[in-house]
Design a protein around this motif. Sequence first.
Motif, short mmCIF file in Angstrom:
data_model
loop_
_atom_site.label_atom_id
_atom_site.label_comp_id
_atom_site.label_asym_id
_atom_site.label_seq_id
_atom_site.Cartn_x
_atom_site.Cartn_y
_atom_site.Cartn_z
N ILE A 174 0.84 -1.19 0.00
CA ILE A 174 0.00 0.00 0.00
C ILE A 174 0.88 1.25 0.00
CG2 ILE A 174 -1.93 -1.11 1.18
CD1 ILE A 174 -0.96 0.15 3.78
N THR A 175 0.31 2.36 -0.45
CA THR A 175 0.99 3.66 -0.42
C THR A 175 0.24 4.56 0.56
OG1 THR A 175 -0.36 4.64 -2.18
CG2 THR A 175 1.58 3.35 -2.85
N PRO A 176 0.84 5.70 0.95
CA PRO A 176 0.13 6.62 1.85
C PRO A 176 -1.20 7.11 1.28
CG PRO A 176 2.46 7.12 1.85
CD PRO A 176 2.26 6.09 0.78
N ALA A 177 -1.39 7.07 -0.04
CA ALA A 177 -2.64 7.52 -0.64
C ALA A 177 -3.66 6.38 -0.79
CB ALA A 177 -2.35 8.13 -2.01
N TRP A 178 -3.39 5.24 -0.22
CA TRP A 178 -4.29 4.08 -0.33
C TRP A 178 -5.68 4.45 0.16
CZ3 TRP A 178 -5.21 0.33 4.04
CH2 TRP A 178 -5.99 -0.76 3.62
N ASP A 179 -6.70 4.03 -0.61
CA ASP A 179 -8.08 4.39 -0.27
C ASP A 179 -8.72 3.47 0.76
OD1 ASP A 179 -8.46 2.07 -1.69
OD2 ASP A 179 -9.57 2.99 -3.35
N GLY A 180 -7.97 2.48 1.24
CA GLY A 180 -8.49 1.60 2.29
C GLY A 180 -9.30 0.43 1.80
N GLN A 181 -9.56 0.33 0.50
CA GLN A 181 -10.39 -0.76 0.00
C GLN A 181 -9.62 -2.08 -0.04
OE1 GLN A 181 -12.99 -0.22 -3.31
NE2 GLN A 181 -13.03 2.01 -3.14
N LEU A 182 -10.34 -3.17 0.27
CA LEU A 182 -9.77 -4.51 0.29
C LEU A 182 -10.62 -5.42 -0.59
CD1 LEU A 182 -9.18 -4.85 4.14
CD2 LEU A 182 -7.42 -4.41 2.42
#
Length: 416
Positions: A35-43
């Motif tokens: 993941i990157t710091p801009a990850w939207d949290g979706q799994l």
Amino acid sequence: LVTSSPADEAFFADCEGNPAQRLRLELTSPQRGAITPAWDGQLVFSTQQNQEGTGDAQSWDIDLQLVLDAQVFSYRLFDPNGSAITALPALPATELRGRLSADDQAQVQDRLASRAAGETVVVMARVKPSAATSGGAARSDDGFRQTLTFPLRVTDPDALPLPLRPAFLLFEDPEYNRQLVSSAATATVGVLENQVLFDVTLACDRQEYNPDSTVFFRYDWSGDRTGYPAELRISRVNAAGIVTPLNWPSTGNLTLRFENGKLQELSLATVQSQNDVTFSQGDTLQFEITAISDDDDQALDVPPINLAVTIVQVPVIPATQNAYGLLRTVANREETSEPSGEAGSAVHCVRFAWGPVPARIELVCAEDLRNQIVRRRAVFLWTDTARPLQEARGHYGYAIQKITQTGSTHFPTFET
């Protein structure tokens, strides 16, 4: 089990007349758990499940959470079509999606911004088979869940990625699982209710504990009667016979009110921290049910139920006495279980350990506390990293080789 992204598996043993249930979750997005710091949290997870012996699928209750800086963010679940769901449907294989709320997504991105590349965060899935089973038997809601974990690693979006690919491996040792079996501690009294005599039992998952152990306990009525909440107290009795009442971490007072037929969990390390005490060799923990109420919250005429367990220093969970080696080879595309025969397809031992510590040890059936013999499973989660192969050369195959103290060796089949 070998996967290219984080994966984990739940196993509920045959219990209450229900066949054994197995659920496998593999994280497909974010790919490889990066993941990157801009990850939207979706799994996104791919799922596989079955009832052993029948091959039927089973619906599962799943509580999906992200743990970040000691804060827990809960997910909402969706099916592949984007429809909200409350449980994983009874399909042999499907896709499960998890989304955060907009507020939680913003908080997660703020916290990830301060994380350095290479740090990890953990996604947890607490799972259990749904109450209704496809086999027709009703599985009681006993409060028992298993926890699956999926590590996510923070990456730097501006850095060039290394030419490496991870592999995630999960394995168990049936011989070691048998060593983890323990005898339950139980105390039973007879209770006369509506002119019928019932046995009321308080049980713990073992008879001895270490100071940092976790205690699993429950209380039950014979005939599987439900709706009888009880009040439970816990005390420490030291070697000199001095009794010290203890507060429950979950309530902050001396009494815990809980339902019969529900598995409860108690961390002894947390008990000591919150009560400013230290458990020592020879101490006794005294569990006492002091009151039981009926459906109308009326107190019943029930004698106290006392159950004592002992604190010991010798580890109650034995370490495995075996060694395990993680083997890697190059497998043909057509014959995944055999080395390819190329010059570079020699078998390499990329990880080796005597008596490794498992990633987790867990119960497999809450009913075992009532049946005296408590079963457990140890799950080992290992990883490997290697350069990706050109397609023409094939792909990597992995195996776990086991060596016992007597020198006997298990020669495994390679999996990809």
